[in-house]
Design a protein around this motif. Structure first.
Motif, PDB file in Angstrom:
ATOM      1  N   ILE A  51      33.825  47.696  83.360  1.00 38.96           N
ATOM      2  CA  ILE A  51      33.074  46.530  82.896  1.00 38.96           C
ATOM      3  C   ILE A  51      34.043  45.656  82.109  1.00 38.96           C
ATOM      4  CG2 ILE A  51      31.187  45.695  81.452  1.00 38.96           C
ATOM      5  CD1 ILE A  51      29.692  48.277  82.009  1.00 38.96           C
ATOM      6  N   ASP A  52      34.141  44.396  82.484  1.00 43.81           N
ATOM      7  CA  ASP A  52      35.042  43.459  81.823  1.00 43.81           C
ATOM      8  C   ASP A  52      34.280  42.181  81.500  1.00 43.81           C
ATOM      9  OD1 ASP A  52      37.741  44.893  82.118  1.00 43.81           O
ATOM     10  OD2 ASP A  52      37.024  44.837  84.194  1.00 43.81           O
ATOM     11  N   VAL A  53      34.769  41.458  80.495  1.00 46.38           N
ATOM     12  CA  VAL A  53      34.118  40.222  80.063  1.00 46.38           C
ATOM     13  C   VAL A  53      35.167  39.131  79.901  1.00 46.38           C
ATOM     14  CG1 VAL A  53      32.565  39.163  78.383  1.00 46.38           C
ATOM     15  CG2 VAL A  53      32.480  41.640  78.747  1.00 46.38           C
ATOM     16  N   ASN A  54      34.934  37.980  80.513  1.00 52.83           N
ATOM     17  CA  ASN A  54      35.789  36.824  80.260  1.00 52.83           C
ATOM     18  C   ASN A  54      34.976  35.750  79.551  1.00 52.83           C
ATOM     19  OD1 ASN A  54      34.375  35.294  82.238  1.00 52.83           O
ATOM     20  ND2 ASN A  54      35.739  35.999  83.860  1.00 52.83           N
ATOM     21  N   SER A  55      35.464  34.561  79.518  1.00 46.88           N
ATOM     22  CA  SER A  55      34.803  33.506  78.750  1.00 46.88           C
ATOM     23  C   SER A  55      33.538  32.971  79.420  1.00 46.88           C
ATOM     24  CB  SER A  55      35.769  32.336  78.528  1.00 46.88           C
ATOM     25  OG  SER A  55      36.145  31.750  79.776  1.00 46.88           O
ATOM     26  N   PHE A  56      33.255  33.413  80.656  1.00 46.19           N
ATOM     27  CA  PHE A  56      32.131  32.827  81.385  1.00 46.19           C
ATOM     28  C   PHE A  56      31.180  33.850  81.994  1.00 46.19           C
ATOM     29  CE2 PHE A  56      30.537  29.991  84.973  1.00 46.19           C
ATOM     30  CZ  PHE A  56      29.747  29.207  84.140  1.00 46.19           C
ATOM     31  N   TYR A  57      31.703  35.034  82.350  1.00 44.85           N
ATOM     32  CA  TYR A  57      30.825  36.021  82.984  1.00 44.85           C
ATOM     33  C   TYR A  57      31.383  37.418  82.783  1.00 44.85           C
ATOM     34  CZ  TYR A  57      34.280  35.520  86.774  1.00 44.85           C
ATOM     35  OH  TYR A  57      35.445  35.467  87.496  1.00 44.85           O
ATOM     36  N   VAL A  58      30.567  38.407  83.134  1.00 45.46           N
ATOM     37  CA  VAL A  58      31.027  39.799  83.129  1.00 45.46           C
ATOM     38  C   VAL A  58      31.377  40.199  84.554  1.00 45.46           C
ATOM     39  CG1 VAL A  58      29.596  40.408  81.137  1.00 45.46           C
ATOM     40  CG2 VAL A  58      28.732  40.813  83.452  1.00 45.46           C
ATOM     41  N   THR A 325      31.313  28.357  71.481  1.00 43.41           N
ATOM     42  CA  THR A 325      30.616  28.706  72.725  1.00 43.41           C
ATOM     43  C   THR A 325      31.559  28.853  73.907  1.00 43.41           C
ATOM     44  OG1 THR A 325      30.190  26.368  73.198  1.00 43.41           O
ATOM     45  CG2 THR A 325      28.516  27.559  71.943  1.00 43.41           C
ATOM     46  N   ASP A 326      32.713  28.213  73.892  1.00 45.09           N
ATOM     47  CA  ASP A 326      33.655  28.299  75.011  1.00 45.09           C
ATOM     48  C   ASP A 326      34.228  29.702  75.185  1.00 45.09           C
ATOM     49  OD1 ASP A 326      33.457  25.682  75.870  1.00 45.09           O
ATOM     50  OD2 ASP A 326      35.024  24.973  74.513  1.00 45.09           O
ATOM     51  N   LYS A 327      34.115  30.532  74.159  1.00 44.39           N
ATOM     52  CA  LYS A 327      34.715  31.861  74.218  1.00 44.39           C
ATOM     53  C   LYS A 327      33.853  32.893  74.941  1.00 44.39           C
ATOM     54  CE  LYS A 327      37.446  31.883  69.924  1.00 44.39           C
ATOM     55  NZ  LYS A 327      37.642  32.648  68.667  1.00 44.39           N
ATOM     56  N   TYR A 328      32.540  32.625  75.042  1.00 46.25           N
ATOM     57  CA  TYR A 328      31.619  33.682  75.451  1.00 46.25           C
ATOM     58  C   TYR A 328      30.752  33.250  76.631  1.00 46.25           C
ATOM     59  CZ  TYR A 328      32.665  34.904  70.574  1.00 46.25           C
ATOM     60  OH  TYR A 328      33.293  35.185  69.381  1.00 46.25           O
ATOM     61  N   PRO A 329      30.432  34.194  77.521  1.00 49.16           N
ATOM     62  CA  PRO A 329      29.446  33.881  78.561  1.00 49.16           C
ATOM     63  C   PRO A 329      28.077  33.686  77.933  1.00 49.16           C
ATOM     64  CG  PRO A 329      29.991  36.225  78.590  1.00 49.16           C
ATOM     65  CD  PRO A 329      30.926  35.579  77.611  1.00 49.16           C
ATOM     66  N   SER A 330      27.246  32.903  78.588  1.00 44.89           N
ATOM     67  CA  SER A 330      25.889  32.672  78.096  1.00 44.89           C
ATOM     68  C   SER A 330      24.979  33.789  78.589  1.00 44.89           C
ATOM     69  CB  SER A 330      25.366  31.316  78.571  1.00 44.89           C
ATOM     70  OG  SER A 330      24.037  31.124  78.144  1.00 44.89           O
ATOM     71  N   PHE A 331      24.555  34.637  77.668  1.00 43.72           N
ATOM     72  CA  PHE A 331      23.632  35.734  77.975  1.00 43.72           C
ATOM     73  C   PHE A 331      22.297  35.437  77.297  1.00 43.72           C
ATOM     74  CE2 PHE A 331      25.504  40.023  79.353  1.00 43.72           C
ATOM     75  CZ  PHE A 331      26.413  39.425  80.211  1.00 43.72           C
ATOM     76  N   THR A 332      21.217  35.441  78.067  1.00 42.01           N
ATOM     77  CA  THR A 332      19.891  35.350  77.466  1.00 42.01           C
ATOM     78  C   THR A 332      19.400  36.767  77.194  1.00 42.01           C
ATOM     79  OG1 THR A 332      18.653  35.451  79.546  1.00 42.01           O
ATOM     80  CG2 THR A 332      19.450  33.294  78.857  1.00 42.01           C
ATOM     81  N   ALA A 333      18.755  36.948  76.056  1.00 41.09           N
ATOM     82  CA  ALA A 333      18.260  38.286  75.702  1.00 41.09           C
ATOM     83  C   ALA A 333      16.771  38.285  75.400  1.00 41.09           C
ATOM     84  CB  ALA A 333      19.013  38.827  74.486  1.00 41.09           C
ATOM     85  N   GLU A 334      16.269  37.168  74.929  1.00 40.98           N
ATOM     86  CA  GLU A 334      14.847  37.099  74.597  1.00 40.98           C
ATOM     87  C   GLU A 334      14.230  35.892  75.288  1.00 40.98           C
ATOM     88  OE1 GLU A 334      13.461  37.619  70.649  1.00 40.98           O
ATOM     89  OE2 GLU A 334      14.799  39.287  70.207  1.00 40.98           O
TER      90      GLU A 334
END
Length: 781
Positions: A51-58, A325-334
């Protein structure tokens, strides 16, 4: 005059031509920059998975992915039914289960931890592992979740310390909690070959808090926050408009908690933290997750912005946020595809609202989908059997945590389950293509407001001139929307321009959402566009078989790039249904099959073991069989393809069961029901359905309240399996409070759910009581 003015102000991105609306969108000159290596996230499994994570997706096992996460609280459901619910969640297309570990449910008495029965976290995780279901464990210590004190134990209130802070006395107690949780999770992490892929630290830190249950009528609420945060925390998810002067303390606390979790042994590829509303996160070490509630009980009814497309990575919902925000993928949780009711507010979330919210979020660039709640439940009472562990000060039910979730309090699926499954099926097979695609918005998109009914709402996700058009014609709290007719797209890509459809127009009906592909690679053929929505695909005797469906009001057509076909037609306009299959032969001689289902068929479709199963029944999929569940109907129809029967509908009919509810009224507000539950092989469970008009219903067994229900017009349907032992010796008794004409929640109820108050100012009536068997049948593969 209004329409004319609107056409002028938005003419930069839509052009009216002889009554039709042509919506034009141009690809960006440069593609989005995606980078990696900056986040302290990721991991490997013993079997070689990653499992890997970049700035836009996993990425999962080296392929881009969009996880679908559905919240289910093990402690709010009977342990003996966990396995069935995990299978139900899996059949809905969810591939990760997040679950809260509520501190006060496990350590109600200081120093005495209870991990037994419905509190057996380890058993729950092991069942998830059995069925290849990854898990994210939300370890708190603060959880919220409409639980008493937000999950903090009562006894913590009595101690001289600052909760949710780096107070050494508080951290010492949290350390003990984390060590106890870690004991339950030992050996079940991803690095061990287990299902636990993530840990969430805290919840909404420096954004939200819950009221302490120890309170007095009329007194201001004490909140579960450090004293220095008391002025900035709020109840519910919303925009944080207060200045946070203690941000450094919040960031330090989150970092401390994460370090403590890791030291306790909670090592996972992913760590998450709620990032909305300026909440604190751990920089570069967690994925900040977002939320969106279109029908919040904590706010006045209003048209929300959550059906409007945007660049959700750069402009998260409930902004401002504390992170880059540019560093992380957008994940919705709720994502609020349901909502909990409180006594004074009972908003109702329709299936179309759930679907629109998620089409909008995906089209806006969300690369992780998370629902709160995906599966409802019942909040346990305190171990002494007297008090309640629900957040009573918030006005939520004492026990019910149904949440109008896609799977309800007793495991019955709602329409939203099917509406969302069509999106999950799409993501299962095509998220590797979708995840790297950036969101492109039409010019003037930022000028569309929630009350605008004339302009098409859409966004495009694309990469290398291939992509999908997302659109919706739904708006929460809007009863005046109309069909949007005579629509056509013009896409200006880097290497070409073309119209969708090539000739003519389409209509996006009121409340309908849709996703259309363009330049879709199918083997080595290219589908230029389709006016049908992509659903799933299977391998069919060595050939790829794609399944689309026709959104309501759409006439499906498929236009292929002739240069990528060996020979034959390049344009198809099938009539939707199981007999709509056509095939193409690619330039390299590969055969590809395409079937276009009706929307109704798509809603009842799931892929299991590389087969298409179409049925109205609820499906419990396993490796070599499927169990089909049907409430009240002993005849179960299904189509299984491929199979010997092909596309022919097959039927399983089991012996009908008649169980009569022996009930009688006792005055206007009370009734008693005697229930027999004969054990029969064709019955999975019995459900008691009570049709009533009132304010609140309460159910009792042997003098103790076991359930409650806030009236909102729908029947109260109760699963009886969890009570089968008690009901052998006892009746179920009910008390109903009358519904008053000045009830504050009447604004939320459907018109036909509100009684006539002209003759009397209050109503309380039980109309009918019946027992429905849930039949079961098995398909073996």
């Amino acid at each position: 005059m209004k329409k004319l003015l609107f056409a002028v102000t938005l003419s930069t991105f839509s052009v009216a031509v002889m009554g039709q609306q042509v919506y034009e969108l141009t690809a960006p000159a440069k593609e989005k920059v995606i980078y990696s290596g900056h986040l302290k996230l990721g991991g490997k499994s013993p079997s070689g998975g990653s499992i890997d994570v970049n700035s836009f997706y996993v990425s999962i096992n080296g392929k881009p992915a969009i996880p679908v996460m559905g919240e289910f609280h093990y402690s709010r459901y009977p342990a003996e039914q966990w396995e069935e619910q995990i299978l139900k969640i899996k059949a809905g297309g969810v591939n990760v289960i997040p679950t809260y570990v509520f501190w006060n449910i496990h350590e109600e008495v200081e120093g005495v931890f209870d991990w037994s029965g419905n509190r057996d976290l380890r058993k729950f995780i092991q069942l998830c592992q059995k069925h290849d279901m990854p898990v994210i464990v939300r370890v708190g210590p603060f959880c919220h979740g409409e639980i008493r004190n937000g999950g903090l134990p009562d006894w913590l209130f009595a101690k001289p310390l600052e909760v949710r802070s780096n107070d050494v006395n508080y951290l010492t107690i949290v350390k003990r909690l984390y060590e106890q949780i870690a004991l339950q999770l030992k050996g079940l992490y991803y690095q061990d070959g287990g299902p636990i892929i993530g840990i969430q630290i805290e919840n909404e830190h420096q954004h939200s808090a819950a009221p302490w249950a120890i309170n007095y009528p009329g007194a201001p609420k004490d909140m579960t926050s450090a004293t220095y945060d008391a002025g900035i925390t709020m109840i519910g998810v919303s925009v944080q408009d207060k200045k946070i002067t203690t941000a450094e303390l919040g960031d330090l606390h989150m970092k401390t908690l994460k370090d403590m979790a890791e030291k306790a042994g909670m090592i996972t590829p992913l760590y998450t933290a709620t990032g909305w509303g300026n909440a604190a996160i751990v920089e570069n070490e967690v994925i900040p997750v977002t939320a969106a509630y279109t029908y919040p009980f904590w706010a006045k009814p209003h048209m929300s912005p959550f059906c409007m497309f945007k660049d959700i990575q750069h402009h998260p919902d409930y902004a401002p946020v504390r992170y880059n925000t540019d560093k992380y993928p957008s994940f919705t949780a709720e994502m609020g595809v349901g909502i909990q009711m409180i006594y004074s507010r009972r908003p109702i979330v329709k299936a179309e609202a759930a679907e629109a919210l998620m089409v909008r979020s995906l089209g806006s660039g969300a690369n992780g989908i998370g629902y709160y709640m995906y599966h409802g439940g019942s909040t346990p009472k305190q171990n002494n059997g007297v008090g309640f562990l629900s957040d009573e000060l918030m006005g939520v039910p004492k026990i019910s945590y149904d949440f109008q979730a896609p799977i309800g309090e007793f495991g019955l699926v709602r329409d939203s389950y099917q509406n969302l499954r069509i999106l999950h099926s799409f993501l299962e097979d095509f998220s590797s293509s979708l995840a790297p695609m950036e969101t492109v918005l039409p010019e003037g998109n930022d000028r569309i407001t929630p009350d605008n009914r004339e302009t098409l709402r859409y966004a495009v996700r694309m990469k290398d001139d291939s992509g999908f058009i997302f659109m919706t014609n739904f708006q929460d709290h809007d009863t005046a929307r109309v069909d949007q007719k005579d629509l056509q797209f013009k896409l200006n890509l880097r290497n070409e321009s073309f119209m969708i459809p090539a000739k003519g127009t389409f209509t996006l009906k009121k409340d309908v959402s849709a996703i259309l592909p363009f330049n879709l690679h199918m083997e080595d053929a290219v589908l230029k566009y389709a006016t049908a929505q992509l659903l799933t695909k299977i391998e069919d005797n060595g050939k790829e078989h794609y399944f689309f469906f026709a959104p309501e009001g759409f006439t499906p057509e498929y236009s292929f790039d002739k240069a990528t076909l060996k020979s034959g037609k390049s344009f198809y306009a099938p009539i939707p249904g199981v007999k709509s299959t056509f095939s193409i032969t690619t330039k390299n001689g590969k055969k590809v099959m395409v079937t276009t289902l009706t929307r109704e068929q798509a809603l009842n479709t799931m892929k299991v073991n590389n087969r298409i199963l179409i049925t109205r029944a609820t499906v419990l999929p396993e490796k070599d069989k499927c169990t089909l569940l049907s409430l009240g109907e002993n005849r179960i129809d299904y189509i299984l393809y491929p199979s010997r029967a092909g596309w022919k509908q097959q039927t399983i009919e089991v012996d009908p069961v008649s169980v009569v509810a022996d009930w009688k009224k006792v005055g206007a507000r009370r009734m008693t029901v005697h229930i027999d539950q004969p054990s029969l092989p064709q019955v999975n469970e019995y459900f008691l359905r009570v049709q009533y008009v009132g304010d609140v219903g309460m159910a009792f067994i042997n003098g103790s309240i076991v359930l409650d229900h806030f009236y909102y017009g729908a029947p109260w349907t109760i699963g009886l399996k969890r009570f089968q032992n008690e009901l052998k010796e006892n009746d179920m008794n009910f008390y109903f409070r009358p519904l008053h004409k000045n009830a504050p929640y009447l604004i939320d109820l459907p018109h036909d759910a509100i009684p006539d108050f002209t003759q009397r100012g209050a109503n309380c009536e039980v109309k009918n009581v019946e027992i429905l068997p849930e039949y079961k049948a098995i398909i073996n593969f």
